[in-house]
Scaffold this motif. Structure first.
Motif, PDB file in Angstrom:
ATOM      1  N   LEU A  50       0.959  14.966 -67.404  1.00 51.55           N
ATOM      2  CA  LEU A  50       0.046  15.195 -66.286  1.00 51.55           C
ATOM      3  C   LEU A  50       0.735  16.118 -65.285  1.00 51.55           C
ATOM      4  N   ASP A  51      -0.025  16.618 -64.337  1.00 48.37           N
ATOM      5  CA  ASP A  51       0.548  17.448 -63.276  1.00 48.37           C
ATOM      6  C   ASP A  51       0.597  16.675 -61.971  1.00 48.37           C
ATOM      7  N   ARG A  52       1.711  16.813 -61.233  1.00 48.01           N
ATOM      8  CA  ARG A  52       1.829  16.239 -59.902  1.00 48.01           C
ATOM      9  C   ARG A  52       1.350  17.255 -58.865  1.00 48.01           C
ATOM     10  N   THR A  53       1.055  16.789 -57.700  1.00 47.24           N
ATOM     11  CA  THR A  53       0.623  17.693 -56.623  1.00 47.24           C
ATOM     12  C   THR A  53       1.803  18.236 -55.833  1.00 47.24           C
ATOM     13  N   ASN A  54       3.001  17.660 -56.051  1.00 48.75           N
ATOM     14  CA  ASN A  54       4.170  18.163 -55.337  1.00 48.75           C
ATOM     15  C   ASN A  54       5.385  18.155 -56.264  1.00 48.75           C
ATOM     16  N   GLY A  55       6.473  18.708 -55.749  1.00 54.14           N
ATOM     17  CA  GLY A  55       7.692  18.799 -56.539  1.00 54.14           C
ATOM     18  C   GLY A  55       8.224  20.214 -56.551  1.00 54.14           C
ATOM     19  N   ASP A  56       9.543  20.352 -56.571  1.00 50.56           N
ATOM     20  CA  ASP A  56      10.202  21.650 -56.620  1.00 50.56           C
ATOM     21  C   ASP A  56      11.365  21.569 -57.596  1.00 50.56           C
ATOM     22  N   TYR A  57      11.996  22.690 -57.814  1.00 51.52           N
ATOM     23  CA  TYR A  57      13.191  22.754 -58.648  1.00 51.52           C
ATOM     24  C   TYR A  57      14.385  22.563 -57.715  1.00 51.52           C
ATOM     25  N   LEU A  58      15.008  21.395 -57.783  1.00 54.88           N
ATOM     26  CA  LEU A  58      16.084  21.047 -56.861  1.00 54.88           C
ATOM     27  C   LEU A  58      17.433  21.525 -57.381  1.00 54.88           C
ATOM     28  N   LEU A  59      18.221  22.084 -56.497  1.00 61.25           N
ATOM     29  CA  LEU A  59      19.564  22.569 -56.840  1.00 61.25           C
ATOM     30  C   LEU A  59      20.579  21.512 -56.435  1.00 61.25           C
ATOM     31  N   ASN A  60      20.582  20.412 -57.173  1.00 60.72           N
ATOM     32  CA  ASN A  60      21.404  19.276 -56.746  1.00 60.72           C
ATOM     33  C   ASN A  60      21.958  18.466 -57.916  1.00 60.72           C
ATOM     34  N   THR A  61      22.192  19.090 -59.070  1.00 51.02           N
ATOM     35  CA  THR A  61      22.631  18.312 -60.233  1.00 51.02           C
ATOM     36  C   THR A  61      24.108  18.525 -60.521  1.00 51.02           C
ATOM     37  N   LYS A  62      24.753  17.449 -60.978  1.00 51.18           N
ATOM     38  CA  LYS A  62      26.173  17.497 -61.322  1.00 51.18           C
ATOM     39  C   LYS A  62      26.431  16.852 -62.683  1.00 51.18           C
ATOM     40  N   PHE A  63      25.386  16.710 -63.485  1.00 56.43           N
ATOM     41  CA  PHE A  63      25.544  16.163 -64.834  1.00 56.43           C
ATOM     42  C   PHE A  63      24.420  16.744 -65.690  1.00 56.43           C
ATOM     43  N   GLY A  64      24.493  16.459 -66.990  1.00 51.81           N
ATOM     44  CA  GLY A  64      23.431  16.891 -67.881  1.00 51.81           C
ATOM     45  C   GLY A  64      23.886  17.934 -68.883  1.00 51.81           C
ATOM     46  N   ASN A  65      22.919  18.712 -69.375  1.00 52.68           N
ATOM     47  CA  ASN A  65      23.164  19.642 -70.470  1.00 52.68           C
ATOM     48  C   ASN A  65      23.570  21.040 -70.017  1.00 52.68           C
ATOM     49  N   ARG A  66      23.491  21.292 -68.716  1.00 53.71           N
ATOM     50  CA  ARG A  66      23.818  22.631 -68.204  1.00 53.71           C
ATOM     51  C   ARG A  66      24.787  22.509 -67.024  1.00 53.71           C
ATOM     52  N   PRO A  67      25.419  23.625 -66.659  1.00 55.51           N
ATOM     53  CA  PRO A  67      26.350  23.573 -65.518  1.00 55.51           C
ATOM     54  C   PRO A  67      25.665  23.083 -64.247  1.00 55.51           C
ATOM     55  N   ASP A  68      26.473  22.632 -63.293  1.00 56.54           N
ATOM     56  CA  ASP A  68      25.946  22.099 -62.031  1.00 56.54           C
ATOM     57  C   ASP A  68      24.967  23.075 -61.388  1.00 56.54           C
ATOM     58  N   ARG A  69      23.947  22.502 -60.798  1.00 51.17           N
ATOM     59  CA  ARG A  69      23.012  23.302 -59.989  1.00 51.17           C
ATOM     60  C   ARG A  69      23.334  23.004 -58.525  1.00 51.17           C
ATOM     61  N   THR A  70      23.784  24.019 -57.821  1.00 46.47           N
ATOM     62  CA  THR A  70      24.188  23.846 -56.424  1.00 46.47           C
ATOM     63  C   THR A  70      23.373  24.783 -55.540  1.00 46.47           C
ATOM     64  N   PRO A  71      23.275  24.485 -54.260  1.00 46.83           N
ATOM     65  CA  PRO A  71      22.480  25.333 -53.350  1.00 46.83           C
ATOM     66  C   PRO A  71      22.936  26.787 -53.383  1.00 46.83           C
ATOM     67  N   ILE A  72      22.005  27.684 -53.121  1.00 42.28           N
ATOM     68  CA  ILE A  72      22.317  29.113 -53.057  1.00 42.28           C
ATOM     69  C   ILE A  72      22.227  29.566 -51.605  1.00 42.28           C
ATOM     70  N   GLU A  73      22.885  30.663 -51.302  1.00 41.85           N
ATOM     71  CA  GLU A  73      22.837  31.228 -49.960  1.00 41.85           C
ATOM     72  C   GLU A  73      21.911  32.440 -49.971  1.00 41.85           C
ATOM     73  N   VAL A  74      20.876  32.398 -49.179  1.00 42.83           N
ATOM     74  CA  VAL A  74      19.910  33.492 -49.098  1.00 42.83           C
ATOM     75  C   VAL A  74      19.787  33.918 -47.643  1.00 42.83           C
ATOM     76  N   GLY A  75      20.175  35.134 -47.344  1.00 46.30           N
ATOM     77  CA  GLY A  75      20.068  35.640 -45.983  1.00 46.30           C
ATOM     78  C   GLY A  75      20.875  34.823 -44.992  1.00 46.30           C
ATOM     79  N   GLY A  76      22.008  34.304 -45.461  1.00 45.88           N
ATOM     80  CA  GLY A  76      22.854  33.517 -44.581  1.00 45.88           C
ATOM     81  C   GLY A  76      22.434  32.063 -44.447  1.00 45.88           C
ATOM     82  N   LYS A  77      21.369  31.678 -45.137  1.00 49.15           N
ATOM     83  CA  LYS A  77      20.891  30.291 -45.066  1.00 49.15           C
ATOM     84  C   LYS A  77      21.031  29.627 -46.427  1.00 49.15           C
ATOM     85  N   GLU A  78      21.342  28.340 -46.382  1.00 48.84           N
ATOM     86  CA  GLU A  78      21.493  27.575 -47.613  1.00 48.84           C
ATOM     87  C   GLU A  78      20.124  27.101 -48.104  1.00 48.84           C
TER      88      GLU A  78
END
Length: 642
Positions: A319-347
C-alpha cells in the motif's frame, strides 16, 4: 538524455554530454566518507571482470559461431558472401547495417535458405521446431511473401505467447521461492497469469512497466499480481532504505538498462565506474538515493492472517502511505552508512524524490516515478536493445544491464576518451523511436526485426571472420537453444508429450515452455534434471546462461527425457517410420523432423547403411530407426537456432 543533478541551491545551466540540458550546482555537495568506494566495491576488488563484460560477451558469441560452423556439415550451396549493395534493404535495420558494411568494404553472408530460415524463425518466435510437413509446405510455397506470411502467423500463435511469457518471466524474475522474500505458489501463479495475459493481449511495454511500479494490493490476487514484482525488491536484514534502494535497482535495471545504480547506491561513481561508464563516473550516491526516495512511501507488509485454511496465509500486501521520506540515518544493513549531507551550508537529514533528469516528484511518488521511467529516453533504448539480443543473439549495446546514457545518443559525441557503446548508435536510436511510435508493441518490434534482410542472412560465412566482425551482424549469429526449447524439440519430434503437474494449476503441462518458472516441474525429477543441465537458472541467484557442460551432453545421451521417447513402442512417429519400407523416405523425414534440414551426402550414406544392416533378430529395424533418432538429437545443430 543524460542524468541530471538538482539541489536546492544556486544552479547554472550547462550543456551536458548526451544531448540534454543539465542542472549543475555552483558548489557541489561535499562527499560523505561513506560515499567513497571501499574494499567491498566489486570494481576495486576485481576491475578486469567489470571492464571486460562486453568483450567477454562478444568473444563467447564469436567462439560459439566458430565451434558451430566446425560441428555441422557444410551446406555446399555455392552461395558466397556478397557485397552489401546486392541485398534488398527492406527497412531501417537494413539501411543502417548494409550502409555500414558497404562503407567498411565488408561482405555480408548470403541470404539464408528456406530450411535455415524456417527453423530459425520458428525457434526465435515460438521456441518450437517446425514439423517435417510444415517444412515441406514452406519450401514448396512459391509465394514471394511467404516469409512475411509465416512471421505474421507465428506472431499470432499460442506458441508465441508461451515463448515470450517465459522470456518476460525471466526478466521480471517470477518465481515461487527467493532468497529475500518469496512470492509463494499463489503469488507466482498470479504473476505468471498477468505476464501471459499481457503477452497474449499485446499489452504495451509502457503499460506493463507502469502497472508493476505502481502496483498495490495482495500478491496472491490477480488484480494485485504486480505486487510480486515489488515483493522481489524487499531487502532483508537492513533498514527500510535498503528496500527502497533494491526496488530502484530492479526497476531501472529492467526498464532502463541502468544496472550501475546498484553501485551508485553504495558510493559515488568516480573512482569506481571510470573505465565502464561515462555517465556513472560523474554520478553521485545522493542522486541515486533521490531516485530511491520515490519508493519511500510504499508500505510492504506480510498478511496478518495465520489460519491454515486462509487462502492468503503467507501472502504480502503493498500500500502507499501519505507521508515518509528517505532518511539519511542508517548505520547498519546491506549498504554503507547513510549520513546527513551538507547543502548550501545546511545539514540535510532527509531526501525527497528527484528523478535523474532533475524533476522533483509530484503527487503519488511511485506514479510520478513510473511516468518518468516510461518517458525516459533510456526506456525505449533498453526495450529494443533487449529484443535485438533475443533475435540476433548479441545486443546492439552490451552488456544489456549496464547501458551508459552518455554514450548512446548518436546526435552527441561521447565524452573525451569514450566511444559509443552501441555498435550501431543510429540504428538503436531509430528503433527506439519506432518503439515509441508503436507504443512499445512487442509484436510490431519483433516483426520489424524478423522481416529485415539482416535477420534473414545465413549463419554460414565462407570467408575470413574475426571477433572484430561479430558486432557488424554481417552474418547471423547461432544461438544455443534454451533448456525449454531443447526439451520441447525432443517432445515435438518424437510426438511423445509429457503431462507435468504444476502446483495450483488444474491443467497438466505438455510443453516445458509453458512452465511458470525454471524450478518446475517439481514433481518430475528426471525432467527437472534434464532441464537444469542446460543452465536455465532459477530467477534468483543463478542467471540463465548458454554455457555448455559435460552434464548437458550426458543428459542428451542418457536422460529418460530422450531415451524414453526415442522408442518405437512409445513414439507413434517412430513407429510409423519403422513401418515405412522406403529407407530413403525414412532418412529424409528423420532429418527434416529433428534437424529441419536435408541430410548431407555423407550423413545420408551412413543412415541408409544403418537401415540396410537392420531387420535381423539381433538388430531390428525399430532399433535402427531409434538409433538414428537418438544420434540426430545428439548432433550439434539440434541444439541451435542458426
Amino acid at each position: 538524455m543524460t542524468a541530471l543533478r538538482l539541489y536546492p541551491i544556486l544552479m547554472t545551466l550547462v550543456l551536458a554530454a548526451g544531448g540534454g540540458i543539465r542542472l549543475a550546482v555552483a558548489a557541489d555537495v561535499p562527499p560523505r566518507a561513506a560515499d567513497q568506494p571501499g574494499a567491498n566495491c566489486s570494481y576495486i576488488a576485481a576491475p578486469d571482470s567489470v571492464v571486460s563484460q562486453a568483450t567477454r560477451v562478444r568473444r563467447e558469441i564469436y567462439e560459439q559461431a566458430l565451434a558451430f560452423a566446425k560441428a555441422v556439415p557444410q551446406r555446399k550451396t555455392g552461395r558466397k558472401p556478397a557485397a552489401p549493395s546486392q541485398f534488398v534493404r527492406r527497412n531501417l535495420i537494413d539501411q543502417e547495417i548494409f550502409q555500414r558494411l558497404e562503407a567498411g568494404g565488408m561482405l555480408a553472408a548470403p541470404l539464408s535458405g528456406d530450411e535455415e530460415f524456417f527453423r530459425r524463425i520458428n525457434l526465435d518466435l515460438t521456441g518450437r521446431i517446425p514439423s517435417a510437413e510444415e517444412m515441406r509446405a514452406f519450401v514448396a510455397d512459391r509465394s514471394p511473401r511467404k516469409r512475411d506470411a509465416v512471421i505474421d502467423r507465428l506472431l499470432n500463435s499460442p506458441e508465441f505467447v508461451d515463448k515470450w511469457t517465459m522470456w518476460l518471466g525471466d526478466l521480471l524474475q517470477n518465481s515461487m521461492a527467493a532468497t529475500n522474500r518469496s512470492q509463494n505458489q499463489s503469488g507466482r501463479n498470479a504473476f505468471h497469469e498477468y505476464i501471459k495475459s499481457a503477452i497474449a493481449d499485446g499489452k504495451s511495454w509502457r503499460a506493463i512497466a507502469y502497472d508493476l511500479i505502481t502496483a498495490t494490493g495482495n500478491n496472491y490476487d490477480g488484480n494485485g499480481a504486480g505486487v510480486n514484482f515489488l515483493l522481489r525488491g524487499y531487502a532483508p536484514m537492513g533498514p527500510s532504505q535498503d528496500t527502497y534502494d533494491l526496488l530502484t535497482v530492479r526497476a531501472v535495471t529492467i526498464f532502463l538498462g541502468l544496472g550501475h545504480y546498484d553501485c551508485l547506491l553504495c558510493h559515488n561513481g568516480q573512482g569506481h565506474l571510470d573505465a565502464v561508464s561515462a555517465w556513472g563516473t560523474r554520478s553521485l550516491r545522493v542522486e541515486a538515493e533521490r531516485m530511491a526516495a520515490h519508493f519511500s512511501r510504499m508500505n510492504l507488509a506480510a498478511y496478518p492472517g495465520n489460519d491454515k485454511a486462509d487462502f492468503y496465509k503467507g501472502s504480502n500486501l503493498v500500500l502507499d502511505r501519505t507521508n515518509g521520506d528517505y532518511l539519511l540515518n542508517t548505520k547498519f544493513g546491506n549498504r554503507p552508512d547513510r549520513t546527513p549531507i551538507e547543502v548550501g551550508g545546511k545539514e540535510e537529514k532527509t531526501l525527497t524524490p528527484v528523478y535523474r533528469d532533475g524533476t522533483p516528484a509530484g503527487g503519488n511518488w511511485r506514479v510520478s516515478f513510473a511516468l518518468k521511467v516510461t518517458q525516459d529516453p533510456m526506456f525505449a533504448r533498453n526495450f529494443v536493445n533487449r529484443l535485438w539480443k533475443a533475435m540476433f543473439n548479441l545486443a546492439l549495446a552490451e552488456p544489456v544491464d549496464a547501458l551508459d546514457p552518455d554514450r548512446l545518443d548518436p546526435a552527441v559525441e561521447p565524452p573525451g576518451g569514450w566511444d559509443y557503446q552501441a555498435s550501431y548508435p543510429d540504428l538503436l536510436e531509430d528503433l527506439a523511436q519506432l518503439a515509441r511510435e508503436s507504443d512499445f508493441n512487442l509484436r510490431e518490434m519483433l516483426r520489424t526485426m524478423a522481416q529485415s534482410t539482416a535477420y534473414q542472412l545465413s549463419s554460414e560465412y565462407d570467408g575470413p571472420w574475426s571477433i572484430a566482425k561479430v558486432s557488424t551482424f554481417a552474418r547471423h549469429l547461432p544461438r544455443r537453444l534454451e533448456a525449454e526449447e531443447v526439451h520441447d524439440a525432443v517432445v515435438k519430434a518424437t510426438g511423445v508429450s509429457p503431462a507435468y503437474t504444476v502446483g495450483g494449476w488444474a491443467q497438466k503441462v505438455n510443453w516445458a515452455m509453458q512452465l511458470p518458472e525454471p524450478a518446475e516441474p517439481r514433481t518430475d525429477g528426471p525432467a527437472r534434471a534434464f532441464l537444469d543441465s542446460f543452465d536455465r537458472g532459477n530467477r534468483d541467484t543463478l542467471p540463465r546462461t548458454a554455457s555448455g557442460s559435460v552434464l548437458m551432453w550426458l543428459n542428451l545421451m542418457n536422460s529418460p527425457v530422450v531415451n524414453g521417447r526415442v522408442n518405437a513402442k512409445v513414439s507413434p512417429y517412430l513407429a510409423g517410420l519403422v513401418a515405412n519400407p522406403s529407407n530413403e523416405a525414412v532418412v529424409e523425414d528423420l532429418f527434416l523432423t529433428f534437424l529441419s534440414r536435408s541430410p548431407s551426402e555423407y550423413e545420408k550414406t551412413v543412415a541408409l547403411r544403418t537401415l540396410a544392416n537392420s531387420g535381423t533378430r539381433q538388430y531390428t529395424r525399430a532399433a535402427a530407426v531409434e538409433d538414428l533418432a537418438w544420434a540426430l538429437i545428439n548432433k550439434a545443430d539440434f541444439l541451435f537456432s542458426y
